[in-house]
Design a protein around this motif. Sequence first.
Motif, PDB file in Angstrom:
ATOM      1  N   PRO A  78       0.839  -1.199   0.000  1.00 26.54           N
ATOM      2  CA  PRO A  78       0.000   0.000   0.000  1.00 26.54           C
ATOM      3  C   PRO A  78       0.870   1.243   0.000  1.00 26.54           C
ATOM      4  O   PRO A  78       2.048   1.196   0.362  1.00 26.54           O
ATOM      5  CB  PRO A  78      -0.796  -0.123   1.305  1.00 26.54           C
ATOM      6  N   ILE A  79       0.290   2.355  -0.390  1.00 26.64           N
ATOM      7  CA  ILE A  79       1.028   3.618  -0.398  1.00 26.64           C
ATOM      8  C   ILE A  79       1.504   3.923   1.021  1.00 26.64           C
ATOM      9  O   ILE A  79       0.831   3.579   1.995  1.00 26.64           O
ATOM     10  CB  ILE A  79       0.145   4.754  -0.946  1.00 26.64           C
ATOM     11  N   GLY A  80       2.665   4.520   1.166  1.00 23.65           N
ATOM     12  CA  GLY A  80       3.167   4.835   2.504  1.00 23.65           C
ATOM     13  C   GLY A  80       4.630   5.247   2.453  1.00 23.65           C
ATOM     14  O   GLY A  80       5.453   4.573   1.821  1.00 23.65           O
ATOM     15  N   LYS A  81       4.975   6.344   3.116  1.00 18.53           N
ATOM     16  CA  LYS A  81       6.306   6.927   2.998  1.00 18.53           C
ATOM     17  C   LYS A  81       7.415   6.007   3.509  1.00 18.53           C
ATOM     18  O   LYS A  81       8.459   5.874   2.875  1.00 18.53           O
ATOM     19  CB  LYS A  81       6.359   8.266   3.746  1.00 18.53           C
ATOM     20  N   ILE A  82       7.216   5.372   4.668  1.00 17.60           N
ATOM     21  CA  ILE A  82       8.249   4.488   5.227  1.00 17.60           C
ATOM     22  C   ILE A  82       8.552   3.342   4.272  1.00 17.60           C
ATOM     23  O   ILE A  82       9.711   2.992   4.025  1.00 17.60           O
ATOM     24  CB  ILE A  82       7.818   3.930   6.603  1.00 17.60           C
ATOM     25  N   ILE A  83       7.500   2.770   3.706  1.00 16.24           N
ATOM     26  CA  ILE A  83       7.671   1.664   2.756  1.00 16.24           C
ATOM     27  C   ILE A  83       8.381   2.153   1.494  1.00 16.24           C
ATOM     28  O   ILE A  83       9.311   1.516   0.986  1.00 16.24           O
ATOM     29  CB  ILE A  83       6.303   1.039   2.402  1.00 16.24           C
ATOM     30  N   GLU A  84       7.949   3.294   0.980  1.00 21.20           N
ATOM     31  CA  GLU A  84       8.542   3.824  -0.254  1.00 21.20           C
ATOM     32  C   GLU A  84      10.010   4.205  -0.058  1.00 21.20           C
ATOM     33  O   GLU A  84      10.851   3.932  -0.915  1.00 21.20           O
ATOM     34  CB  GLU A  84       7.731   5.029  -0.723  1.00 21.20           C
ATOM     35  N   ASP A  85      10.300   4.836   1.080  1.00 20.31           N
ATOM     36  CA  ASP A  85      11.676   5.279   1.335  1.00 20.31           C
ATOM     37  C   ASP A  85      12.639   4.110   1.530  1.00 20.31           C
ATOM     38  O   ASP A  85      13.852   4.266   1.335  1.00 20.31           O
ATOM     39  CB  ASP A  85      11.724   6.170   2.581  1.00 20.31           C
ATOM     40  N   ASN A  86      12.110   2.964   1.930  1.00 18.40           N
ATOM     41  CA  ASN A  86      12.959   1.794   2.201  1.00 18.40           C
ATOM     42  C   ASN A  86      12.695   0.657   1.222  1.00 18.40           C
ATOM     43  O   ASN A  86      12.928  -0.516   1.535  1.00 18.40           O
ATOM     44  CB  ASN A  86      12.727   1.312   3.642  1.00 18.40           C
ATOM     45  N   ALA A  92       3.222  -2.882  -6.462  1.00 13.99           N
ATOM     46  CA  ALA A  92       3.427  -1.614  -5.765  1.00 13.99           C
ATOM     47  C   ALA A  92       2.293  -0.636  -6.020  1.00 13.99           C
ATOM     48  O   ALA A  92       1.639  -0.669  -7.067  1.00 13.99           O
ATOM     49  CB  ALA A  92       4.756  -0.996  -6.190  1.00 13.99           C
ATOM     50  N   SER A  93       2.079   0.260  -5.054  1.00 14.21           N
ATOM     51  CA  SER A  93       1.141   1.370  -5.231  1.00 14.21           C
ATOM     52  C   SER A  93       1.862   2.647  -5.630  1.00 14.21           C
ATOM     53  O   SER A  93       1.268   3.535  -6.233  1.00 14.21           O
ATOM     54  CB  SER A  93       0.362   1.611  -3.927  1.00 14.21           C
ATOM     55  N   HIS A  94       3.143   2.737  -5.270  1.00 14.74           N
ATOM     56  CA  HIS A  94       3.960   3.914  -5.557  1.00 14.74           C
ATOM     57  C   HIS A  94       4.661   3.690  -6.893  1.00 14.74           C
ATOM     58  O   HIS A  94       5.553   2.836  -7.014  1.00 14.74           O
ATOM     59  CB  HIS A  94       4.972   4.107  -4.427  1.00 14.74           C
ATOM     60  N   ALA A  95       4.275   4.453  -7.899  1.00 15.45           N
ATOM     61  CA  ALA A  95       4.754   4.212  -9.264  1.00 15.45           C
ATOM     62  C   ALA A  95       6.275   4.111  -9.387  1.00 15.45           C
ATOM     63  O   ALA A  95       6.772   3.205 -10.075  1.00 15.45           O
ATOM     64  CB  ALA A  95       4.204   5.289 -10.197  1.00 15.45           C
ATOM     65  N   PRO A  96       7.071   4.977  -8.743  1.00 17.49           N
ATOM     66  CA  PRO A  96       8.530   4.872  -8.908  1.00 17.49           C
ATOM     67  C   PRO A  96       9.125   3.558  -8.412  1.00 17.49           C
ATOM     68  O   PRO A  96      10.260   3.218  -8.780  1.00 17.49           O
ATOM     69  CB  PRO A  96       9.057   6.062  -8.077  1.00 17.49           C
ATOM     70  N   ASN A  97       8.392   2.811  -7.583  1.00 19.68           N
ATOM     71  CA  ASN A  97       8.898   1.511  -7.134  1.00 19.68           C
ATOM     72  C   ASN A  97       8.912   0.474  -8.251  1.00 19.68           C
ATOM     73  O   ASN A  97       9.630  -0.526  -8.160  1.00 19.68           O
ATOM     74  CB  ASN A  97       8.061   0.969  -5.975  1.00 19.68           C
ATOM     75  N   ILE A  98       8.145   0.693  -9.286  1.00 16.03           N
ATOM     76  CA  ILE A  98       8.035  -0.317 -10.346  1.00 16.03           C
ATOM     77  C   ILE A  98       9.304  -0.376 -11.202  1.00 16.03           C
ATOM     78  O   ILE A  98       9.884  -1.453 -11.352  1.00 16.03           O
ATOM     79  CB  ILE A  98       6.754  -0.091 -11.174  1.00 16.03           C
ATOM     80  N   PRO A  99       9.796   0.720 -11.719  1.00 18.41           N
ATOM     81  CA  PRO A  99      11.085   0.616 -12.425  1.00 18.41           C
ATOM     82  C   PRO A  99      12.237   0.228 -11.508  1.00 18.41           C
ATOM     83  O   PRO A  99      13.262  -0.267 -11.983  1.00 18.41           O
ATOM     84  CB  PRO A  99      11.289   2.023 -13.005  1.00 18.41           C
ATOM     85  N   ASP A 100      12.063   0.404 -10.194  1.00 15.46           N
ATOM     86  CA  ASP A 100      13.128   0.069  -9.242  1.00 15.46           C
ATOM     87  C   ASP A 100      13.104  -1.380  -8.772  1.00 15.46           C
ATOM     88  O   ASP A 100      13.901  -1.756  -7.918  1.00 15.46           O
ATOM     89  CB  ASP A 100      13.042   0.990  -8.021  1.00 15.46           C
ATOM     90  N   GLY A 101      12.184  -2.206  -9.321  1.00 14.94           N
ATOM     91  CA  GLY A 101      12.240  -3.619  -9.001  1.00 14.94           C
ATOM     92  C   GLY A 101      10.937  -4.306  -8.673  1.00 14.94           C
ATOM     93  O   GLY A 101      10.898  -5.537  -8.583  1.00 14.94           O
ATOM     94  N   ALA A 102       9.847  -3.558  -8.483  1.00 10.92           N
ATOM     95  CA  ALA A 102       8.548  -4.217  -8.298  1.00 10.92           C
ATOM     96  C   ALA A 102       8.134  -4.864  -9.616  1.00 10.92           C
ATOM     97  O   ALA A 102       8.590  -4.469 -10.695  1.00 10.92           O
ATOM     98  CB  ALA A 102       7.501  -3.216  -7.841  1.00 10.92           C
ATOM     99  N   LEU A 103       7.260  -5.847  -9.531  1.00 11.48           N
ATOM    100  CA  LEU A 103       6.799  -6.523 -10.738  1.00 11.48           C
ATOM    101  C   LEU A 103       5.854  -5.634 -11.537  1.00 11.48           C
ATOM    102  O   LEU A 103       5.949  -5.554 -12.770  1.00 11.48           O
ATOM    103  CB  LEU A 103       6.087  -7.832 -10.375  1.00 11.48           C
TER     104      LEU A 103
END
Length: 289
Positions: free
Chosen positions: A186-194, A211-222
């Motif tokens: 889910p969206i959330g700053k602690i999760i996104e930052d880490n 992922a819910s946070h779009a930038p996490n997807i190019p960084d390794g989420a499916l």
Amino acid sequence: MYTIGILQLTQNLDDAVHGFKAELTERGIHAEFHYLNADGNIDQLAKLANQLAEKEVDLIFACSTPAAAAAVKLTQDIPVVFTPVFDPIGANLVLSMTEPGGKATGVAGMVKAEDKLNFINRLLPAIQKIGMLYHTEDSNAIVEVANFRKLNNPKVQFIEIPIKEAEDLSNLPDILPNDLDALFLPIGKIIEDNFATIVYYTDTLEIPIIASHAPNIPDGALAGLVANHYQLGKECAVKATQILKGASPSQIPVDTVKTPEIWLNQFTAENLGISFSEDLKEEATEVFE
């Protein structure tokens, strides 16, 4: 010429600002903009909001829930248009989505839980157990987890994995159930930052991340089903135009994400031995190689 204040918590929502300005121009609205950014420091938002009020702005475009809250709390009667606030009612920004009732309206940024679950089922048709990793002190994460709890899908079991602080993520191999088919964030700053820590462990365990946070997807989420912030900004500009021409924000309904985008990470999929369906790839806005 109008004077418009832009209040941001971080630069992460610059796309929303670009969309907002572009649509105002398209609609013939000429404005002088005063842009203030708290650089992630929530405690600075009240002071920045006051600075905008002192400039006697005609309207404040507030990006993020904390920014919107700071703008709404101003004693001056300055209309506020917000995005991508997840829970406008819970954040006390509006009385209801259809009749906001105060000096704020906007576009909520949360993609519906039902839409996300349908997407996950398309992405991983055999999925049965989904872990939900979230920070218990993050209001947006709590709202999203609550929305998933309400879903009634007998084929999919959601297993909540709450953490109280970022340091808990170092224990992820011990707290993740060993039979998860995927991990939803889910969206959330602690999760996104880490996120780098999370993806390090899930890669080792071969657990795909949605992922819910779009930038996490190019960084390794499916993959993820995400809001287009540029489009949210454009939709907010429509409401801002109405307000600048005399409409009351109290009577302008709050909208939600209408057309979420599919983002896929082909590199991650290949590493996990997962194949995306052709129709999913055709519908995707972004496919990261």
